[in-house]
Design a protein around this motif. Structure first.
Motif, short mmCIF file in Angstrom:
data_model
loop_
_atom_site.label_atom_id
_atom_site.label_comp_id
_atom_site.label_asym_id
_atom_site.label_seq_id
_atom_site.Cartn_x
_atom_site.Cartn_y
_atom_site.Cartn_z
N GLN A 177 -80.80 -3.79 -47.84
CA GLN A 177 -80.11 -5.11 -47.97
C GLN A 177 -80.57 -6.19 -48.75
OE1 GLN A 177 -80.33 -7.68 -44.45
NE2 GLN A 177 -77.99 -7.21 -44.15
N ASN A 178 -81.90 -6.15 -48.87
CA ASN A 178 -82.54 -6.98 -49.55
C ASN A 178 -83.95 -6.29 -50.19
OD1 ASN A 178 -83.91 -9.10 -51.19
ND2 ASN A 178 -84.11 -10.51 -49.30
N ASN A 179 -83.80 -5.72 -51.40
CA ASN A 179 -84.91 -5.18 -52.00
C ASN A 179 -86.11 -5.84 -52.36
OD1 ASN A 179 -84.20 -5.97 -54.40
ND2 ASN A 179 -83.72 -4.18 -55.44
N SER A 180 -86.24 -7.26 -52.28
CA SER A 180 -87.25 -8.05 -52.35
C SER A 180 -87.73 -8.52 -51.02
CB SER A 180 -86.90 -9.01 -53.35
OG SER A 180 -85.98 -10.05 -52.67
N SER A 181 -87.53 -7.80 -50.13
CA SER A 181 -87.97 -8.22 -48.64
C SER A 181 -89.47 -7.81 -48.73
CB SER A 181 -87.40 -7.36 -47.66
OG SER A 181 -86.04 -7.75 -47.66
N PRO A 182 -90.16 -8.97 -48.10
CA PRO A 182 -91.73 -8.45 -48.35
C PRO A 182 -91.98 -7.72 -47.03
CG PRO A 182 -91.04 -10.76 -47.30
CD PRO A 182 -89.71 -10.26 -47.94
N SER A 183 -93.32 -7.20 -46.81
CA SER A 183 -93.72 -6.49 -45.61
C SER A 183 -94.09 -7.74 -44.87
CB SER A 183 -95.14 -5.89 -46.02
OG SER A 183 -95.11 -4.84 -46.88
N GLY A 184 -93.65 -7.25 -43.25
CA GLY A 184 -93.81 -8.38 -42.21
C GLY A 184 -93.06 -7.95 -41.09
N VAL A 185 -92.77 -8.56 -40.05
CA VAL A 185 -92.25 -8.23 -38.74
C VAL A 185 -90.77 -8.67 -38.91
CG1 VAL A 185 -92.04 -8.67 -36.36
CG2 VAL A 185 -94.26 -8.72 -37.40
N TYR A 186 -89.81 -7.49 -38.60
CA TYR A 186 -88.69 -7.81 -38.43
C TYR A 186 -87.87 -7.41 -37.32
CZ TYR A 186 -88.82 -8.16 -43.71
OH TYR A 186 -89.33 -8.84 -44.65
N THR A 187 -86.59 -7.61 -36.90
CA THR A 187 -86.02 -7.04 -35.71
C THR A 187 -85.03 -6.03 -36.11
OG1 THR A 187 -85.95 -9.22 -34.57
CG2 THR A 187 -84.41 -7.88 -33.88
N VAL A 188 -85.14 -4.98 -35.64
CA VAL A 188 -84.03 -3.89 -35.83
C VAL A 188 -83.43 -3.24 -34.57
CG1 VAL A 188 -85.62 -2.82 -37.90
CG2 VAL A 188 -85.70 -1.95 -35.47
N PHE A 189 -82.41 -2.69 -34.65
CA PHE A 189 -81.49 -2.27 -33.67
C PHE A 189 -81.37 -0.64 -33.53
CE2 PHE A 189 -80.33 -6.31 -34.64
CZ PHE A 189 -80.44 -6.91 -33.48
N VAL A 244 -90.36 -4.79 -35.30
CA VAL A 244 -91.24 -3.72 -35.99
C VAL A 244 -91.86 -4.25 -37.11
CG1 VAL A 244 -90.06 -1.76 -35.02
CG2 VAL A 244 -89.36 -2.80 -37.26
N TYR A 245 -93.12 -3.64 -37.57
CA TYR A 245 -93.76 -4.28 -38.72
C TYR A 245 -93.13 -3.15 -39.66
CZ TYR A 245 -97.14 -5.76 -42.09
OH TYR A 245 -97.45 -6.29 -43.34
N CYS A 246 -92.62 -3.74 -40.99
CA CYS A 246 -92.07 -3.10 -41.90
C CYS A 246 -93.01 -2.91 -42.94
CB CYS A 246 -90.60 -3.51 -42.26
SG CYS A 246 -89.50 -3.66 -41.29
N ASP A 247 -93.48 -1.92 -43.80
CA ASP A 247 -94.34 -1.96 -44.78
C ASP A 247 -93.25 -1.84 -46.11
OD1 ASP A 247 -95.85 -0.80 -47.09
OD2 ASP A 247 -96.99 0.04 -45.89
N MET A 248 -93.05 -2.50 -46.92
CA MET A 248 -92.32 -2.62 -48.11
C MET A 248 -93.07 -2.71 -49.38
SD MET A 248 -89.33 -3.19 -46.68
CE MET A 248 -88.46 -4.05 -45.28
N GLU A 249 -94.32 -2.05 -49.15
CA GLU A 249 -95.05 -1.85 -50.46
C GLU A 249 -95.32 -0.37 -50.68
OE1 GLU A 249 -98.29 -4.52 -50.06
OE2 GLU A 249 -96.89 -6.11 -49.58
N THR A 250 -95.82 0.22 -49.54
CA THR A 250 -96.32 1.72 -49.88
C THR A 250 -95.09 2.50 -50.18
OG1 THR A 250 -98.01 1.49 -48.30
CG2 THR A 250 -97.68 3.74 -48.75
N SER A 251 -95.50 3.09 -51.35
CA SER A 251 -94.73 4.28 -51.95
C SER A 251 -93.28 3.95 -51.93
CB SER A 251 -94.84 5.75 -51.19
OG SER A 251 -96.26 6.09 -51.39
N GLY A 252 -92.98 3.02 -52.31
CA GLY A 252 -91.53 2.37 -52.56
C GLY A 252 -91.08 1.56 -51.42
N GLY A 253 -91.86 1.31 -50.33
CA GLY A 253 -91.30 0.78 -49.27
C GLY A 253 -90.41 1.22 -48.12
N GLY A 254 -89.82 0.31 -47.47
CA GLY A 254 -88.98 0.62 -46.48
C GLY A 254 -89.45 1.58 -45.29
N TRP A 255 -90.59 1.57 -45.09
CA TRP A 255 -91.30 2.03 -43.85
C TRP A 255 -91.11 1.33 -42.68
CZ3 TRP A 255 -92.60 7.00 -44.86
CH2 TRP A 255 -93.00 7.59 -45.87
N THR A 256 -90.83 1.97 -41.43
CA THR A 256 -91.00 1.61 -40.53
C THR A 256 -92.33 2.01 -39.49
OG1 THR A 256 -88.32 1.62 -39.93
CG2 THR A 256 -89.83 1.27 -38.02
#
Length: 198
Positions: free
Chosen positions: A32-44, A54-66
Motif C-alpha cells: 500500500q505504501n512502499n515507504s512505510s517505516p519499520s514499526g507497530v501496525y494494526t493488521v487483520f 504487530v511489529y513490521c520490519d520494513m528494512e531487512t531483505s526488502g521489508g514487508g516482514w511480520t
C-alpha cells in the motif's frame, strides 16, 4: 419507532457488507505504501474482527516482514504455559510473541545463509512445546530442560524463547543459535518473522 429500530439493527449488517481494504500482514502495508517505516501496525489476519498490533520490519531483505517473535532486552519472561503462547503476549512495541493455533507444526525450507548458519532445519516438522505441553521427541521435556518454549526435537539447535542472557553461558538455556556461536552463547536479541513468498 419500529422502523427506527429495524434500521438501527440493520446498520451493522449494511456497514459490514461494504468493501473494506483490510491489511492482512506487513507485506500488505508495504504494498500500500512502499515507504512505510519499520514499526507497530494494526493488521487483520483472519478478518475484520481480528485486529492485532504487530511489529513490521520494513528494512531487512526488502521489508514487508511480520514479526511474530521479538526479544530485544529481556524485559519479558518467555517461560510461559501453552495457553499464553497460543493467545500471544507482550507488546509489539517491545518484546512479544504473536500467538498461534493448537499444536502447530514448524515447516522450514529454502535456507539462505546470512552468516549465522542453519539452526532451524533440525526443528523442521516439530510441534511447539511448552513446560505444560510436551510435544517434542525427547524422552523428557525440552521446554523444561531448556527453560523455554519452541519447536523442539530432542532437544535443540535454536532456543530463541529461552531465558534472556547475553554473552557466554554455562548452560543451554539462553537465546541460543548453535551454528552461530555454539550452545554456550546467548544472543542479545532475536526476531522471528514471516512474509508471503514473492
Amino acid at each position: 419507532m419500529k422502523l427506527v429500530l429495524v434500521l438501527l439493527l440493520m446498520a451493522p449488517v449494511l456497514i459490514s457488507c461494504s468493501k473494506r481494504n483490510l491489511l492482512l500482514d506487513c507485506s500488505d502495508i508495504q504494498r500500500q505504501n512502499n515507504s512505510s517505516p519499520s514499526g507497530v501496525y494494526t493488521v487483520f489476519s483472519i478478518g475484520s474482527m481480528s485486529a492485532v498490533k504487530v511489529y513490521c520490519d520494513m528494512e531487512t531483505s526488502g521489508g514487508g516482514w511480520t514479526v511474530f517473535q521479538r526479544r530485544i532486552d529481556g524485559s519479558l519472561n518467555f517461560y510461559r504455559p501453552w495457553n499464553q503462547y497460543k493467545r500471544g503476549f507482550g507488546n509489539a512495541a517491545g518484546e512479544y510473541w504473536l500467538g498461534e493455533c493448537d499444536g502447530y507444526t514448524l515447516r522450514v525450507s529454502g535456507f539462505t545463509n546470512g552468516g549465522a548458519g542453519d539452526a532451524l532445519s533440525y526443528h523442521n516438522g516439530m510441534k511447539f512445546s511448552t513446560f505444560d505441553k510436551d510435544q517434542d521427541t525427547y524422552s523428557g521435556n525440552c521446554a523444561v530442560a531448556r527453560t523455554g518454549a519452541f519447536w523442539y526435537g530432542a532437544c535443540m539447535y535454536a532456543n530463541p524463547n529461552g531465558v534472556y542472557q547475553w554473552g557466554p553461558v554455562d548452560t543451554y538455556v539462553g537465546l541460543v543459535w548453535y551454528h552461530w556461536k555454539s550452545s554456550y552463547y546467548s544472543m542479545k536479541s532475536i526476531s522471528m518473522m514471516i512474509r508471503p513468498v514473492q
